[in-house]
Design a protein around this motif. Structure first.
Motif, PDB file in Angstrom:
ATOM      1  N   ILE A   1       0.860  -1.182   0.000  1.00 49.34           N
ATOM      2  CA  ILE A   1       0.000   0.000   0.000  1.00 49.34           C
ATOM      3  C   ILE A   1       0.894   1.229   0.000  1.00 49.34           C
ATOM      4  O   ILE A   1       1.790   1.355   0.827  1.00 49.34           O
ATOM      5  CB  ILE A   1      -0.928   0.002   1.229  1.00 49.34           C
ATOM      6  N   TYR A   2       0.648   2.135  -0.952  1.00 50.87           N
ATOM      7  CA  TYR A   2       1.451   3.348  -1.092  1.00 50.87           C
ATOM      8  C   TYR A   2       0.634   4.562  -0.669  1.00 50.87           C
ATOM      9  O   TYR A   2      -0.568   4.630  -0.947  1.00 50.87           O
ATOM     10  CB  TYR A   2       1.895   3.533  -2.545  1.00 50.87           C
ATOM     11  N   PRO A   3       1.263   5.545  -0.030  1.00 55.23           N
ATOM     12  CA  PRO A   3       0.527   6.749   0.361  1.00 55.23           C
ATOM     13  C   PRO A   3       0.193   7.639  -0.832  1.00 55.23           C
ATOM     14  O   PRO A   3       0.876   7.627  -1.843  1.00 55.23           O
ATOM     15  CB  PRO A   3       1.495   7.472   1.309  1.00 55.23           C
ATOM     16  N   VAL A   4      -0.871   8.395  -0.671  1.00 60.27           N
ATOM     17  CA  VAL A   4      -1.248   9.423  -1.641  1.00 60.27           C
ATOM     18  C   VAL A   4      -0.533  10.709  -1.234  1.00 60.27           C
ATOM     19  O   VAL A   4      -0.631  11.141  -0.087  1.00 60.27           O
ATOM     20  CB  VAL A   4      -2.780   9.624  -1.660  1.00 60.27           C
ATOM     21  N   ASN A   5       0.196  11.288  -2.159  1.00 54.22           N
ATOM     22  CA  ASN A   5       0.953  12.516  -1.891  1.00 54.22           C
ATOM     23  C   ASN A   5       0.238  13.770  -2.353  1.00 54.22           C
ATOM     24  O   ASN A   5       0.526  14.853  -1.865  1.00 54.22           O
ATOM     25  CB  ASN A   5       2.306  12.477  -2.609  1.00 54.22           C
TER      26      ASN A   5
ATOM     27  N   THR B   1      -5.697  11.793  -7.873  1.00 50.21           N
ATOM     28  CA  THR B   1      -4.743  11.530  -6.799  1.00 50.21           C
ATOM     29  C   THR B   1      -3.445  11.039  -7.405  1.00 50.21           C
ATOM     30  O   THR B   1      -3.428  10.400  -8.456  1.00 50.21           O
ATOM     31  CB  THR B   1      -5.261  10.468  -5.808  1.00 50.21           C
ATOM     32  N   GLY B   2      -2.339  11.347  -6.736  1.00 42.43           N
ATOM     33  CA  GLY B   2      -1.025  10.865  -7.148  1.00 42.43           C
ATOM     34  C   GLY B   2      -0.287  10.339  -5.939  1.00 42.43           C
ATOM     35  O   GLY B   2      -0.375  10.923  -4.856  1.00 42.43           O
TER      36      GLY B   2
ATOM     37  N   SER C   1       7.697   8.723  -7.662  1.00 41.13           N
ATOM     38  CA  SER C   1       6.539   9.249  -6.931  1.00 41.13           C
ATOM     39  C   SER C   1       5.934  10.489  -7.570  1.00 41.13           C
ATOM     40  O   SER C   1       6.633  11.282  -8.195  1.00 41.13           O
ATOM     41  CB  SER C   1       6.955   9.635  -5.505  1.00 41.13           C
ATOM     42  N   ILE C   2       4.636  10.651  -7.360  1.00 46.23           N
ATOM     43  CA  ILE C   2       3.951  11.878  -7.758  1.00 46.23           C
ATOM     44  C   ILE C   2       3.937  12.788  -6.532  1.00 46.23           C
ATOM     45  O   ILE C   2       3.393  12.433  -5.483  1.00 46.23           O
ATOM     46  CB  ILE C   2       2.508  11.590  -8.228  1.00 46.23           C
ATOM     47  N   ALA C   3       4.563  13.942  -6.665  1.00 47.50           N
ATOM     48  CA  ALA C   3       4.696  14.860  -5.534  1.00 47.50           C
ATOM     49  C   ALA C   3       3.630  15.947  -5.526  1.00 47.50           C
ATOM     50  O   ALA C   3       3.274  16.465  -4.476  1.00 47.50           O
ATOM     51  CB  ALA C   3       6.082  15.503  -5.545  1.00 47.50           C
TER      52      ALA C   3
END
Length: 98
Positions: free
Chosen positions: A5-9, A22-23, A49-51
């Motif tokens: 599971i990856y966080p949404v930035n 969302t990215g 990553s999407i910042a």
């Protein structure tokens, strides 16, 4: 089991339709219809990553900042880049609820 599971930035709201993008740290950008609880579109995965995300004034373009956010600590990573992609109405317009 075994899913990462990856966080949404980043999150950006469409100026006309009320949908949002969302990215996250996995390099994906997904467009969502919150009212109907549906994923509308998943854009091609970026190298890192999407910042940050931002729509233009009428929602026809989405700017995406791809930048390593150190989710895996200090390591070699792709260079930071900014992409601007045309967003078509059918990719971001809410779907009819079923």
């Amino acid at each position: 089991v075994g899913d990462t599971i990856y966080p949404v930035n980043a999150i950006a709201f469409h100026p006309r339709f009320g949908t949002f993008a969302t990215g996250g740290c996995d390099g994906t950008v997904v467009l969502w219809d919150a009212a109907n609880k549906k994923r509308l579109t998943a854009l091609p995965k970026m190298a890192t990553s999407i910042a940050a995300l931002a729509y233009n004034h009428d929602g026809t373009e989405l700017a995406m900042a791809s930048s390593y956010t150190f989710e895996e600590g200090e390591r070699d990573h792709p260079r930071d880049e900014i992409y601007v992609r045309e967003i078509l109405d059918h990719e971001s317009k809410p779907k009819n609820a079923k």
